[in-house]
Design a protein around this motif. Structure first.
Motif, PDB file in Angstrom:
ATOM      1  N   GLU A   1       1.878 -13.734 -12.772  1.00 26.55           N
ATOM      2  CA  GLU A   1       0.758 -13.718 -11.822  1.00 26.55           C
ATOM      3  C   GLU A   1       1.259 -13.567 -10.393  1.00 26.55           C
ATOM      4  O   GLU A   1       0.701 -12.806  -9.600  1.00 26.55           O
ATOM      5  N   LEU A   2       2.322 -14.299 -10.046  1.00 24.85           N
ATOM      6  CA  LEU A   2       2.884 -14.203  -8.696  1.00 24.85           C
ATOM      7  C   LEU A   2       3.453 -12.813  -8.438  1.00 24.85           C
ATOM      8  O   LEU A   2       3.312 -12.260  -7.345  1.00 24.85           O
ATOM      9  N   TRP A   3       4.095 -12.235  -9.445  1.00 25.74           N
ATOM     10  CA  TRP A   3       4.710 -10.920  -9.279  1.00 25.74           C
ATOM     11  C   TRP A   3       3.646  -9.848  -9.067  1.00 25.74           C
ATOM     12  O   TRP A   3       3.824  -8.927  -8.290  1.00 25.74           O
TER      13      TRP A   3
ATOM     14  N   PRO B   1       2.939  -4.348  -1.259  1.00 22.91           N
ATOM     15  CA  PRO B   1       3.778  -3.157  -1.454  1.00 22.91           C
ATOM     16  C   PRO B   1       5.074  -3.191  -0.644  1.00 22.91           C
ATOM     17  O   PRO B   1       6.110  -2.709  -1.096  1.00 22.91           O
ATOM     18  N   SER B   2       5.040  -3.806   0.544  1.00 24.71           N
ATOM     19  CA  SER B   2       6.259  -3.879   1.351  1.00 24.71           C
ATOM     20  C   SER B   2       7.280  -4.807   0.706  1.00 24.71           C
ATOM     21  O   SER B   2       8.484  -4.532   0.706  1.00 24.71           O
ATOM     22  N   GLU B   3       6.802  -5.928   0.139  1.00 22.02           N
ATOM     23  CA  GLU B   3       7.709  -6.842  -0.563  1.00 22.02           C
ATOM     24  C   GLU B   3       8.294  -6.168  -1.800  1.00 22.02           C
ATOM     25  O   GLU B   3       9.469  -6.347  -2.117  1.00 22.02           O
TER      26      GLU B   3
ATOM     27  N   LYS C   1      12.897  -3.745  -4.601  1.00 18.48           N
ATOM     28  CA  LYS C   1      13.500  -2.600  -5.287  1.00 18.48           C
ATOM     29  C   LYS C   1      14.737  -2.106  -4.545  1.00 18.48           C
ATOM     30  O   LYS C   1      15.730  -1.725  -5.167  1.00 18.48           O
ATOM     31  N   ALA C   2      14.693  -2.124  -3.206  1.00 19.16           N
ATOM     32  CA  ALA C   2      15.848  -1.698  -2.414  1.00 19.16           C
ATOM     33  C   ALA C   2      17.028  -2.641  -2.641  1.00 19.16           C
ATOM     34  O   ALA C   2      18.170  -2.197  -2.814  1.00 19.16           O
TER      35      ALA C   2
END
Length: 83
Positions: free
Chosen positions: A16-18, A23-25, A30-31
């Motif tokens: 749920e948290l994920w 989108p910035s997080e 991913k980076a």
């Protein structure tokens, strides 16, 4: 030791948290994951080819364990048996 229900509750909460991250997080995560993967691959490449193969330990299930032997390519080959 945690019960199965407790572990499922934690997994559900993390899911749920994920799903609720911005989108910035997500891009930042991913980076960071890409950087860490590159570091891992670089460190992994330093090892000689045969040093990363798995060795099985003979125990209760020793007879039925899959034995990984060194082969060519990325896919491990199953050890040949007498039958």
């Amino acid at each position: 030791k945690f019960t199965r229900e407790e572990m499922q509750a934690v997994t559900t909460r993390l899911a749920e948290l994920w799903k609720s991250i911005s989108p910035s997080e997500l891009a930042q995560c991913k980076a960071e994951a890409d950087v860490l993967k590159e570091q891992y691959e670089a460190e992994k490449a330093k090892f000689p080819p045969g040093s990363l193969k798995r060795h099985h330990k003979k125990g209760k299930k020793g007879k039925n364990q899959t034995v990984i032997v060194e082969g060519s390519g990325e896919k491990p080959k199953r050890a040949r048996t007498a039958y």
